[in-house]
Design a protein around this motif. Sequence first.
Motif, short mmCIF file in Angstrom:
data_model
loop_
_atom_site.label_atom_id
_atom_site.label_comp_id
_atom_site.label_asym_id
_atom_site.label_seq_id
_atom_site.Cartn_x
_atom_site.Cartn_y
_atom_site.Cartn_z
N HIS A 101 74.30 43.61 -11.48
CA HIS A 101 74.98 42.55 -12.23
C HIS A 101 74.45 41.20 -11.80
O HIS A 101 73.99 41.03 -10.66
CB HIS A 101 76.50 42.61 -12.06
N LEU A 102 74.52 40.28 -12.73
CA LEU A 102 74.17 38.89 -12.43
C LEU A 102 75.46 38.10 -12.37
O LEU A 102 76.28 38.18 -13.30
CB LEU A 102 73.33 38.29 -13.57
N HIS A 103 75.64 37.33 -11.31
CA HIS A 103 76.77 36.40 -11.23
C HIS A 103 76.35 35.08 -11.88
O HIS A 103 75.27 34.55 -11.56
CB HIS A 103 77.09 36.06 -9.77
N LEU A 104 77.20 34.55 -12.73
CA LEU A 104 77.02 33.19 -13.24
C LEU A 104 78.16 32.38 -12.64
O LEU A 104 79.34 32.64 -12.95
CB LEU A 104 77.11 33.16 -14.77
N ILE A 105 77.82 31.46 -11.76
CA ILE A 105 78.86 30.71 -11.04
C ILE A 105 78.75 29.23 -11.41
O ILE A 105 77.86 28.52 -10.89
CB ILE A 105 78.75 30.92 -9.52
N PRO A 106 79.62 28.79 -12.32
CA PRO A 106 79.58 27.37 -12.69
C PRO A 106 79.91 26.53 -11.47
O PRO A 106 80.75 26.91 -10.64
CB PRO A 106 80.69 27.24 -13.75
N ARG A 107 79.25 25.41 -11.34
CA ARG A 107 79.50 24.53 -10.21
C ARG A 107 80.00 23.18 -10.68
O ARG A 107 79.60 22.68 -11.74
CB ARG A 107 78.22 24.37 -9.39
N TYR A 108 80.91 22.62 -9.92
CA TYR A 108 81.55 21.34 -10.24
C TYR A 108 81.30 20.40 -9.07
O TYR A 108 81.35 20.84 -7.91
CB TYR A 108 83.04 21.56 -10.47
N GLU A 109 81.04 19.14 -9.38
CA GLU A 109 80.82 18.16 -8.31
C GLU A 109 81.93 18.31 -7.28
O GLU A 109 83.11 18.37 -7.63
CB GLU A 109 80.88 16.72 -8.87
N ASN A 110 81.57 18.38 -6.01
CA ASN A 110 82.54 18.46 -4.92
C ASN A 110 83.48 19.66 -5.00
O ASN A 110 84.64 19.56 -4.60
CB ASN A 110 83.37 17.16 -4.83
N ASP A 111 83.00 20.79 -5.55
CA ASP A 111 83.90 21.96 -5.62
C ASP A 111 84.06 22.63 -4.25
O ASP A 111 84.88 23.54 -4.07
CB ASP A 111 83.46 22.96 -6.70
N GLY A 112 83.28 22.19 -3.27
CA GLY A 112 83.48 22.66 -1.90
C GLY A 112 82.96 24.06 -1.65
O GLY A 112 83.13 24.60 -0.56
N LYS A 113 82.35 24.70 -2.64
CA LYS A 113 81.85 26.07 -2.44
C LYS A 113 80.48 25.99 -1.77
O LYS A 113 79.70 25.08 -2.05
CB LYS A 113 81.71 26.82 -3.77
N ILE A 114 80.21 26.94 -0.90
CA ILE A 114 78.93 26.93 -0.20
C ILE A 114 78.18 28.22 -0.51
O ILE A 114 78.63 29.30 -0.16
CB ILE A 114 79.13 26.79 1.32
N LEU A 115 77.10 28.10 -1.24
CA LEU A 115 76.28 29.27 -1.53
C LEU A 115 74.91 29.10 -0.89
O LEU A 115 73.99 29.82 -1.19
CB LEU A 115 76.10 29.44 -3.04
N GLU A 116 74.82 28.11 -0.02
CA GLU A 116 73.52 27.82 0.56
C GLU A 116 73.35 28.49 1.91
O GLU A 116 74.32 28.87 2.54
CB GLU A 116 73.34 26.31 0.71
N TRP A 117 72.13 28.65 2.33
CA TRP A 117 71.85 29.18 3.66
C TRP A 117 71.42 28.05 4.57
O TRP A 117 71.03 26.99 4.11
CB TRP A 117 70.77 30.26 3.59
N THR A 118 71.54 28.31 5.87
CA THR A 118 71.06 27.34 6.83
C THR A 118 69.55 27.50 6.94
O THR A 118 69.07 28.59 7.25
CB THR A 118 71.67 27.62 8.22
N PRO A 119 68.78 26.46 6.65
CA PRO A 119 67.33 26.61 6.76
C PRO A 119 66.93 27.03 8.16
O PRO A 119 67.44 26.50 9.15
CB PRO A 119 66.81 25.20 6.44
N GLY A 120 66.06 28.04 8.24
CA GLY A 120 65.61 28.54 9.54
C GLY A 120 64.30 27.87 9.96
O GLY A 120 63.89 26.88 9.37
#
Length: 138
Positions: A101-120
């Motif tokens: 499945h593909l997730h489609l996750i709408p994003r809103y300015e300052n929605d506080g969600k973190i989908l990012e990784w810490t750069p190594g």
Amino acid sequence: MKKEDCIFCRIANGEIPSRTIYEDQKFRVILDLNPATKGHSLILPKDHASSLYDLPDETAAAALVLAKKLASVLRDRLGCDGLNVVQNNGEAAGQTVPHFHLHLIPRYENDGKILEWTPGKATEEELDEIKEKLTKQV
Ligand code: 5GP
Ligand code: ZN
């Protein structure tokens, strides 16, 4: 082909009700029951493939075209400011339902969600070694 004991096969093929926002011959798109953000949706192929590894090329191509179409719908109808397309393969990668499945996750300015990784960090040698592994002829 559908797999009998697969929950997403049963949802995609209409045996279990879902909040469907789009349907055609090959796909059903539903609202995620535990949305990361408002409008979090899942693109489900009606034929079973457990992950990207066994997804037919034709379905893979069509899924991304559909994601593109729905990206505009989510932006225009929900007014989101951005969109993450997420796709997990295998438990190690966070896949909990073994039906592609593909997730489609709408994003809103300052929605506080973190989908990012810490750069190594990687040394030049490590990067060279990986590049070699991935490109050498076998
Ligand atoms: P995964 O972790 O496998 O990439 O994502 C599975 C997603 O499916 C999760 O976001 C979860 O909330 C969602 N989900 C699991 N079971 C159901 C269900 O029965 N109905 C719906 N609509 N979403 C589900
Ligand atoms: Zn399935």
